[in-house]
Design an enzyme around this catalytic site. Structure first.
Site, PDB file in Angstrom:
ATOM      1  CB  SER A   9      -0.945   0.194   1.246  1.00 62.16           C
ATOM      2  OG  SER A   9      -0.109   0.155   2.560  1.00 62.16           O
ATOM      3  CG  HIS A  37      -3.551  -2.539  -0.633  1.00 67.46           C
ATOM      4  ND1 HIS A  37      -3.053  -3.081   0.403  1.00 67.46           N
ATOM      5  CD2 HIS A  37      -4.328  -1.212  -0.132  1.00 67.46           C
ATOM      6  CE1 HIS A  37      -3.172  -2.405   1.452  1.00 67.46           C
ATOM      7  NE2 HIS A  37      -3.771  -1.384   1.327  1.00 67.46           N
ATOM      8  CE  LYS A  68      -6.614  -1.984   4.344  1.00 66.07           C
ATOM      9  NZ  LYS A  68      -5.547  -2.587   4.668  1.00 66.07           N
TER      10      LYS A  68
END
Length: 82
Positions: A9, A37, A68
């Site tokens: 990330s 992610h 996310k």
């Protein structure tokens, strides 16, 4: 078991899953990838880093928070027979 993120990330670096899977195969280990992610965005059809790196058949466990990359409020996981 070797556990890794598919996409990290902080910088968006993509894990070298092809190399990780080769290492796991050499040592008789399984591969676990956290795709929180990458879900829906990485790979030709959005199936994540294993799809992008061509190792879908070598990754035993794929998890995603779905909170996310997709902005949802749930989690999920997939596995295949070893």
């Amino acid at each position: 078991m070797i556990a890794t993120d598919g996409v990290f990330s902080m910088d968006g670096d993509i894990a070298p899953l092809d190399e990780i899977c080769a290492l796991a195969e050499k040592h008789g280990a399984y591969v676990f990838v956290d795709e929180c992610h990458a879900t829906g965005f990485i790979g030709p059809t959005g199936r994540g880093t294993p799809e992008l790196k061509g190792v879908m058949d070598k990754v035993l466990v794929i998890t995603s928070t779905l909170g996310k990359a997709l902005g949802g409020a749930t989690g999920g996981g997939n596995t295949r027979p070893p």
